[in-house]
Motif scaffolding. Structure first.
Motif, mmCIF file in Angstrom:
data_model
loop_
_atom_site.group_PDB
_atom_site.id
_atom_site.type_symbol
_atom_site.label_atom_id
_atom_site.label_comp_id
_atom_site.label_asym_id
_atom_site.label_seq_id
_atom_site.Cartn_x
_atom_site.Cartn_y
_atom_site.Cartn_z
ATOM 1 N N GLY A 1 3.867 2.253 -1.509
ATOM 2 C CA GLY A 1 2.744 3.134 -1.245
ATOM 3 C C GLY A 1 1.402 2.431 -1.187
ATOM 4 O O GLY A 1 0.357 3.077 -1.321
ATOM 5 N N LEU A 2 1.406 1.100 -0.993
ATOM 6 C CA LEU A 2 0.155 0.366 -0.864
ATOM 7 C C LEU A 2 -0.410 0.555 0.541
ATOM 8 O O LEU A 2 0.324 0.882 1.471
ATOM 9 C CB LEU A 2 0.386 -1.126 -1.130
ATOM 10 C CG LEU A 2 0.789 -1.520 -2.560
ATOM 11 C CD1 LEU A 2 1.035 -3.022 -2.630
ATOM 12 C CD2 LEU A 2 -0.292 -1.112 -3.554
ATOM 13 N N PRO A 3 -1.708 0.332 0.724
ATOM 14 C CA PRO A 3 -2.277 0.406 2.076
ATOM 15 C C PRO A 3 -1.587 -0.597 2.996
ATOM 16 O O PRO A 3 -1.069 -1.620 2.540
ATOM 17 C CB PRO A 3 -3.756 0.042 1.863
ATOM 18 C CG PRO A 3 -4.022 0.353 0.422
ATOM 19 C CD PRO A 3 -2.742 0.070 -0.302
ATOM 20 N N LEU A 4 -1.607 -0.313 4.287
ATOM 21 C CA LEU A 4 -0.989 -1.207 5.255
ATOM 22 C C LEU A 4 -2.016 -2.271 5.657
ATOM 23 O O LEU A 4 -2.859 -2.054 6.516
ATOM 24 C CB LEU A 4 -0.516 -0.434 6.479
ATOM 25 C CG LEU A 4 0.235 -1.228 7.557
ATOM 26 C CD1 LEU A 4 1.396 -2.003 6.954
ATOM 27 C CD2 LEU A 4 0.738 -0.306 8.656
ATOM 28 N N TYR A 5 -1.916 -3.418 5.007
ATOM 29 C CA TYR A 5 -2.861 -4.501 5.269
ATOM 30 C C TYR A 5 -2.482 -5.258 6.541
ATOM 31 O O TYR A 5 -1.312 -5.348 6.896
ATOM 32 C CB TYR A 5 -2.894 -5.465 4.079
ATOM 33 C CG TYR A 5 -3.454 -4.844 2.820
ATOM 34 C CD1 TYR A 5 -4.814 -4.555 2.709
ATOM 35 C CD2 TYR A 5 -2.625 -4.529 1.744
ATOM 36 C CE1 TYR A 5 -5.329 -3.977 1.559
ATOM 37 C CE2 TYR A 5 -3.124 -3.949 0.588
ATOM 38 C CZ TYR A 5 -4.481 -3.673 0.497
ATOM 39 O OH TYR A 5 -4.989 -3.098 -0.634
ATOM 40 N N ASP A 6 -3.506 -5.845 7.168
ATOM 41 C CA ASP A 6 -3.279 -6.589 8.403
ATOM 42 C C ASP A 6 -2.670 -7.960 8.154
ATOM 43 O O ASP A 6 -1.995 -8.507 9.016
ATOM 44 C CB ASP A 6 -4.588 -6.760 9.183
ATOM 45 C CG ASP A 6 -4.978 -5.505 9.935
ATOM 46 O OD1 ASP A 6 -4.092 -4.656 10.168
ATOM 47 O OD2 ASP A 6 -6.156 -5.359 10.293
ATOM 48 N N ASN A 7 -2.927 -8.527 6.974
ATOM 49 C CA ASN A 7 -2.414 -9.855 6.686
ATOM 50 C C ASN A 7 -2.310 -10.084 5.185
ATOM 51 O O ASN A 7 -2.775 -9.272 4.382
ATOM 52 C CB ASN A 7 -3.300 -10.936 7.333
ATOM 53 C CG ASN A 7 -4.767 -10.756 6.970
ATOM 54 O OD1 ASN A 7 -5.119 -10.742 5.804
ATOM 55 N ND2 ASN A 7 -5.614 -10.619 7.986
ATOM 56 N N GLU A 8 -1.702 -11.203 4.836
ATOM 57 C CA GLU A 8 -1.474 -11.546 3.430
ATOM 58 C C GLU A 8 -2.780 -11.701 2.661
ATOM 59 O O GLU A 8 -2.883 -11.303 1.498
ATOM 60 C CB GLU A 8 -0.685 -12.861 3.392
ATOM 61 C CG GLU A 8 -0.302 -13.352 2.023
ATOM 62 C CD GLU A 8 0.516 -14.633 2.088
ATOM 63 O OE1 GLU A 8 0.506 -15.380 1.102
ATOM 64 O OE2 GLU A 8 1.152 -14.884 3.128
ATOM 65 N N GLN A 9 -3.796 -12.261 3.316
ATOM 66 C CA GLN A 9 -5.076 -12.481 2.646
ATOM 67 C C GLN A 9 -5.702 -11.156 2.205
ATOM 68 O O GLN A 9 -6.237 -11.048 1.104
ATOM 69 C CB GLN A 9 -6.036 -13.235 3.577
ATOM 70 C CG GLN A 9 -5.686 -14.694 3.816
ATOM 71 C CD GLN A 9 -4.481 -14.882 4.732
ATOM 72 O OE1 GLN A 9 -4.172 -14.002 5.545
ATOM 73 N NE2 GLN A 9 -3.796 -16.002 4.613
ATOM 74 N N GLU A 10 -5.618 -10.146 3.065
ATOM 75 C CA GLU A 10 -6.164 -8.827 2.714
ATOM 76 C C GLU A 10 -5.436 -8.237 1.519
ATOM 77 O O GLU A 10 -6.052 -7.652 0.631
ATOM 78 C CB GLU A 10 -6.047 -7.869 3.902
ATOM 79 C CG GLU A 10 -7.123 -8.026 4.943
ATOM 80 C CD GLU A 10 -7.086 -6.887 5.952
ATOM 81 O OE1 GLU A 10 -6.415 -5.871 5.692
ATOM 82 O OE2 GLU A 10 -7.727 -7.024 7.002
ATOM 83 N N LEU A 11 -4.118 -8.390 1.497
ATOM 84 C CA LEU A 11 -3.313 -7.852 0.404
ATOM 85 C C LEU A 11 -3.767 -8.431 -0.931
ATOM 86 O O LEU A 11 -4.049 -7.694 -1.888
ATOM 87 C CB LEU A 11 -1.843 -8.137 0.624
ATOM 88 C CG LEU A 11 -0.913 -7.850 -0.561
ATOM 89 C CD1 LEU A 11 -0.897 -6.357 -0.888
ATOM 90 C CD2 LEU A 11 0.506 -8.356 -0.259
ATOM 91 N N PHE A 12 -3.842 -9.752 -1.003
ATOM 92 C CA PHE A 12 -4.180 -10.381 -2.283
ATOM 93 C C PHE A 12 -5.645 -10.229 -2.636
ATOM 94 O O PHE A 12 -5.999 -10.220 -3.815
ATOM 95 C CB PHE A 12 -3.759 -11.852 -2.260
ATOM 96 C CG PHE A 12 -2.266 -12.038 -2.243
ATOM 97 C CD1 PHE A 12 -1.476 -11.531 -3.269
ATOM 98 C CD2 PHE A 12 -1.639 -12.665 -1.180
ATOM 99 C CE1 PHE A 12 -0.103 -11.674 -3.251
ATOM 100 C CE2 PHE A 12 -0.260 -12.815 -1.156
ATOM 101 C CZ PHE A 12 0.516 -12.324 -2.186
ATOM 102 N N ALA A 13 -6.498 -10.080 -1.636
ATOM 103 C CA ALA A 13 -7.917 -9.851 -1.905
ATOM 104 C C ALA A 13 -8.125 -8.500 -2.556
ATOM 105 O O ALA A 13 -9.055 -8.312 -3.348
ATOM 106 C CB ALA A 13 -8.719 -9.945 -0.618
ATOM 107 N N ASN A 14 -7.242 -7.552 -2.260
ATOM 108 C CA ASN A 14 -7.370 -6.197 -2.816
ATOM 109 C C ASN A 14 -6.384 -5.929 -3.954
ATOM 110 O O ASN A 14 -6.280 -4.795 -4.417
ATOM 111 C CB ASN A 14 -7.149 -5.158 -1.706
ATOM 112 C CG ASN A 14 -8.296 -5.124 -0.712
ATOM 113 O OD1 ASN A 14 -9.323 -4.495 -0.946
ATOM 114 N ND2 ASN A 14 -8.121 -5.817 0.404
ATOM 115 N N ASP A 15 -5.669 -6.966 -4.383
ATOM 116 C CA ASP A 15 -4.632 -6.787 -5.387
ATOM 117 C C ASP A 15 -5.171 -6.204 -6.680
ATOM 118 O O ASP A 15 -4.570 -5.331 -7.297
ATOM 119 C CB ASP A 15 -3.944 -8.127 -5.669
ATOM 120 C CG ASP A 15 -2.792 -7.995 -6.655
ATOM 121 O OD1 ASP A 15 -1.930 -7.137 -6.436
ATOM 122 O OD2 ASP A 15 -2.777 -8.728 -7.653
#
Length: 269
Positions: free
Chosen positions: A251-265
């Motif tokens: 249920g996490l947001p659909l990030y465009d890339n890995e960097q976005e995912l970890f930046a918002n972790d």
């Protein structure tokens, strides 16, 4: 813009590898366009039709509104507009030294030596392989060979570059370099069309997608539209990117890339 009108292709006049495809590529200013499909779906055949290596059985291809002409002159004009980098870079490398191979097409165009040298130096510099210009190609890595092959297309000034399985045979560092290289090509004004079985790479690199199967375009759209359809991907022997799986399962947001995912972790802890 590249336009296909009812494009069909068959190797034996019995089985249509491509069957009545009509679409406009680049019409909406998409910069990196991905073509997906399982082995045998027709991706390589599609690419070879785009660069005139194969001629459609039916239908036609238009470049900027003008039909492709299959004469020597017409094909030469086409390949100055659209270049292809094959999965196996050795297929299109003809000379043993880097600078000689990159200059190959320019010699065929009978450009002055000074202009050839200027273009070769400029492209090698843009691709960060200028220090390799005097190196024997046989000693290059797979990633370096791909850059040499891309340089041979860029030096002509091709507006469109087709990349067939650009990450094939590359290690993680080479894969990351390829992603940065594609962005550099886009910044340089080129349009990229790529095919790959690496769905994670496709997801993070492309901004529009076509799913090819049974000779037709089965689906097209942006990454959210195409990759959220897990059933359709499975039916075509493709896997969802790991970022999409995380989005659907956790249920996490659909990030465009890995960097976005970890930046918002930290926001989800």
């Amino acid at each position: 813009m590249i336009e296909l009108k009812n494009l069909s292709f068959s190797y034996d006049d019995k089985t249509k590898i491509l069957n009545g495809i009509s679409l406009k590529i680049g019409a909406d200013d998409h910069k990196v366009i991905g073509f997906m499909g399982h082995n045998g779906a027709g991706k390589s055949t599609f690419f070879l039709n785009l660069v005139g290596e194969l001629k459609p059985t039916d239908g036609e291809i238009l470049i900027d509104g003008k039909p492709v002409v299959y004469s020597k002159k017409g094909l030469r004009q086409l390949r100055r507009k659209i270049g292809i980098v094959f999965q196996n870079s050795d297929q299109q490398i003809f000379y043993s030294i880097v600078k000689d191979d990159v200059a190959f097409a320019l010699h065929n165009l009978k450009l002055p030596p000074a202009e050839i040298n200027r273009r070769v130096e400029k492209v090698l510099s843009e691709l960060d392989i200028l220090p390799l210009k005097d190196r024997p190609i046989q000693y290059l890595s797979g990633g370096q060979k791909k850059r040499v092959a891309i340089a041979g297309i860029m030096v002509i000034g091709s507006e469109w570059i087709l990349l067939d399985e650009p990450t094939s045979g590359l290690d993680p560092d080479g894969r990351a370099r390829m992603k940065k290289l594609i962005q550099k090509l886009v910044d340089n004004g080129q349009h990229i069309i790529l095919s790959s079985h690496d769905m994670d790479f496709m997801y993070e690199t492309c901004d529009y997608f076509y799913l090819l199967g049974k000779g037709k375009i089965l689906e097209q759209g942006n990454k959210q539209e195409v990759f959220n359809n897990e059933q359709l991907l499975k039916e075509n022997k493709l896997d969802q990117p790991w970022l999409v799986k995380i989005h659907q399962k956790l249920g996490l947001p659909l990030y465009d890339n890995e960097q976005e995912l970890f930046a918002n972790d930290g926001q989800h802890n």
